[in-house]
Design a protein around this motif. Sequence first.
Motif, PDB file in Angstrom:
ATOM      1  N   THR A 647      12.103  14.995   7.101  1.00 11.40           N
ATOM      2  CA  THR A 647      10.644  15.072   6.930  1.00 11.40           C
ATOM      3  C   THR A 647      10.200  15.053   5.464  1.00 11.40           C
ATOM      4  N   LEU A 648      11.153  14.916   4.543  1.00 12.08           N
ATOM      5  CA  LEU A 648      10.764  14.827   3.133  1.00 12.08           C
ATOM      6  C   LEU A 648      10.222  13.433   2.822  1.00 12.08           C
ATOM      7  N   TYR A 649       9.119  13.395   2.114  1.00 15.86           N
ATOM      8  CA  TYR A 649       8.572  12.091   1.709  1.00 15.86           C
ATOM      9  C   TYR A 649       7.687  12.273   0.491  1.00 15.86           C
ATOM     10  N   THR A 650       7.339  11.174  -0.134  1.00 13.49           N
ATOM     11  CA  THR A 650       6.397  11.230  -1.254  1.00 13.49           C
ATOM     12  C   THR A 650       5.267  10.234  -0.994  1.00 13.49           C
ATOM     13  N   ILE A 651       4.130  10.501  -1.622  1.00 12.17           N
ATOM     14  CA  ILE A 651       3.013   9.540  -1.557  1.00 12.17           C
ATOM     15  C   ILE A 651       2.564   9.279  -2.988  1.00 12.17           C
ATOM     16  N   LYS A 652       2.410   8.031  -3.333  1.00  8.28           N
ATOM     17  CA  LYS A 652       1.811   7.755  -4.647  1.00  8.28           C
ATOM     18  C   LYS A 652       0.884   6.538  -4.545  1.00  8.28           C
ATOM     19  N   GLU A 653      -0.038   6.464  -5.492  1.00 12.17           N
ATOM     20  CA  GLU A 653      -0.970   5.334  -5.508  1.00 12.17           C
ATOM     21  C   GLU A 653      -0.718   4.495  -6.741  1.00 12.17           C
ATOM     22  N   GLN A 654      -0.915   3.208  -6.600  1.00 12.71           N
ATOM     23  CA  GLN A 654      -0.667   2.311  -7.732  1.00 12.71           C
ATOM     24  C   GLN A 654      -1.518   1.051  -7.552  1.00 12.71           C
ATOM     25  N   LYS A 655      -2.091   0.582  -8.660  1.00  9.46           N
ATOM     26  CA  LYS A 655      -2.819  -0.688  -8.577  1.00  9.46           C
ATOM     27  C   LYS A 655      -1.809  -1.824  -8.515  1.00  9.46           C
ATOM     28  N   VAL A 656      -2.073  -2.807  -7.673  1.00  9.13           N
ATOM     29  CA  VAL A 656      -1.164  -3.955  -7.564  1.00  9.13           C
ATOM     30  C   VAL A 656      -1.978  -5.250  -7.536  1.00  9.13           C
ATOM     31  N   ASN A 657      -1.319  -6.330  -7.914  1.00  9.23           N
ATOM     32  CA  ASN A 657      -1.917  -7.658  -7.766  1.00  9.23           C
ATOM     33  C   ASN A 657      -0.815  -8.653  -7.417  1.00  9.23           C
ATOM     34  N   SER A 658      -1.164  -9.921  -7.371  1.00  5.63           N
ATOM     35  CA  SER A 658      -0.204 -10.899  -6.846  1.00  5.63           C
ATOM     36  C   SER A 658       1.020 -11.084  -7.750  1.00  5.63           C
TER      37      SER A 658
END
Length: 687
Positions: A647-658
């Motif tokens: 049940t261990l996990y991480t969440i992160k946000e990141q801007k992406v493009n093509s």
Amino acid sequence: MRKIIASLLFLSLFTACKSEKEKWSLNSPNGQLNLSFYLNEKGIPAYFLHYKNQMVLDTSTIAIVLKNAPSIQENFTAIESSHRSFNEVWEPVWGENKRIKNQYNELRIHLQENTDLKRAFFIVFKLYDDGIGFRYEFPVQKNMDSVIILDEQTQFHLTADHLAWWIPADYDSYEYHYSKSKLTEINAVDAGYVQRHDRNCGNLHAVNTPLTLKTLTGLYLSFHEANLRNYSEMTLAVKDDFVLQSELVPALNGNTVELTTPFVTPWRTVQIAENAIDLVKSNLILNLNEPNVLENTDWIKPLKYNGVWWEMHIGKSSWDFGTGKHGANTENTKRYIDFASKNNIQGVLVEGWNTGWENWDDKIFSLTEPYPDFDMEEIVRYAKKHGVNLIGHHETFGNVAYYDSIVETAFQYYNKLGIQYVKTGYASGIIPKEHHHSQYMVNHYQKVVELAAKYQIMIDAHEPIKATGLCRTYPNMMTREGAKGMEYNAWGDGNPPSHSTILPFTRCLGGSLDYTPGIFDIQFKSERKDQYVRSTLANQLALYVVLYSPLQMVADLPENYEGNPAFEFIREVPTDWDSTLILNGEIGEFITIVRKEKNSENWFLGSITNENKRNLTITFDFLTKDKEYLAKIYQDDEKSHWFRAPTLYTIKEQKVNSSTTMNLTLAEGGGAAISIHLINEQNNKIN
Ligand code: NOJ
Ligand code: CA
């Protein structure tokens, strides 16, 4: 009804007469697949197949064994043949892709027997760039009226002892883990498949399809059938000299298939690809089915659903009212409705709502009488008020004779209540004693779908006949089980991590799968202590993208999602898609799929691995150029492990493009799920 959007193109239609011993040939539209057909000196129809000059199938013959009549086998002459080309783009009502290209070249050969019987039939071959389909068509004729087919002996003559991913030719079930072995080592006993009393494998050296192979030269092949109607299922037996030969599932009275002319057989199919991921892209099975016949399809809608279901499988509650822990009571059902309405889940399934579960073995379930603690009218009212669709349940326990007698009344009952989704189940031996995959049952399953359409009801079938693309013709046939699903983690032998990395390359080639993903309480310690799910939580998220179903279950109990930030991915993930790309994958090892939400700019990615930890590099070049997106990445933690720390996990946000590339590390039995939202340039907000 959706309109076919591209023009139909007919090219080079011609008819030719050829004499015996001549060969006919046919190429796929890109010219890379080449079929040769001929009649040998005995007038036996035979074919072989090349891919880029490499032999894929060596000389393979066909025959149909009849009762009370000579076999359709030899002594044939071709009296006519024709070629044509076809090219269209069609739009499914729902699916993995909004548009599907259907382009093939066709060869149709009219064969007639050189005997007094003069029996005649057509062999029709369709060559696509990604494989072949062929079938036999029997017109009305003087010496062939009623036909009893004892067996069909269509051969696929392979060139060597290729590697196979297979389940046995059980006539009643596809609920098996896959074995990987050489063709000649296919053996249901050695694989441990026939230990259970209810296993019914007629030939221990035969398999159920889709059967997927990797050839010694590295090609990938998958054998299946399309448009299985009014016929029994084809299994494939391993014969000498690397020949696979069709064996039809028998009927109780010994008459495998009973038909009257005119009739057509299902399409026999071989999908061919240089990479495993290209097998997954193929639309050949859908393309070999007839276009939609339902006039109005506005009522057909994919959705996510939760339900009174997993809690029974893990033993927290019961289907049966008499146990004192009945799950499907009014209050509990409302709890699921509340949770669904708050969380972008559009459906709620209720099992065990109806009387009859106290005597499973009697196999008589009322499909119109709720248990006393289940206030159907109130639940219907409550669901409607909360904008949630109820999903009804018809467990037949295999009593098809009885179900046939009440199914229309049962659909009328749901129809009056406004219930438009029904899950069916055939969880035991069939009454009368026919096999689940027999002609009798093929016809039954089909009848249920057509009757359901009459009452604007969509079907999710468990213990079904395998998927052969009929959802193109009847798009209310939404999804089905037909595999070892999540339930085996609750009370069965548990699905190993590799299982879900094999399914996309095997079972799922037939069509959508109701696997019922999304278990967060992976070790469910409070209930069955010895059972658990063999995956990480991030892997469970990824299954929403990897295992396609237009009805996708949010299977765990509401309380197990409450407050868990990873649930946002499930809340957001859609069930209907504009397009699908398979980014990488190997059978039984790993797979990464990315799908674009229907009529939206948002994408969702799912990546899973087997027991092995691995790093995968993802290139985001599928995104629209010069646009910015926000990716939310749900993935395994450094310490995650399917058994030690699921049940261990991480969440992160990141801007992406093509032009973004990203390295994903998947834990043992792990996965990654990414939601990708277009950033609105005006206000810098995500769509
Ligand atoms: C087997 C089905 O696969 C499962 O989903 C269902 O809950 C049970 N039968 C009871 O109907
Ligand atoms: Ca089942």
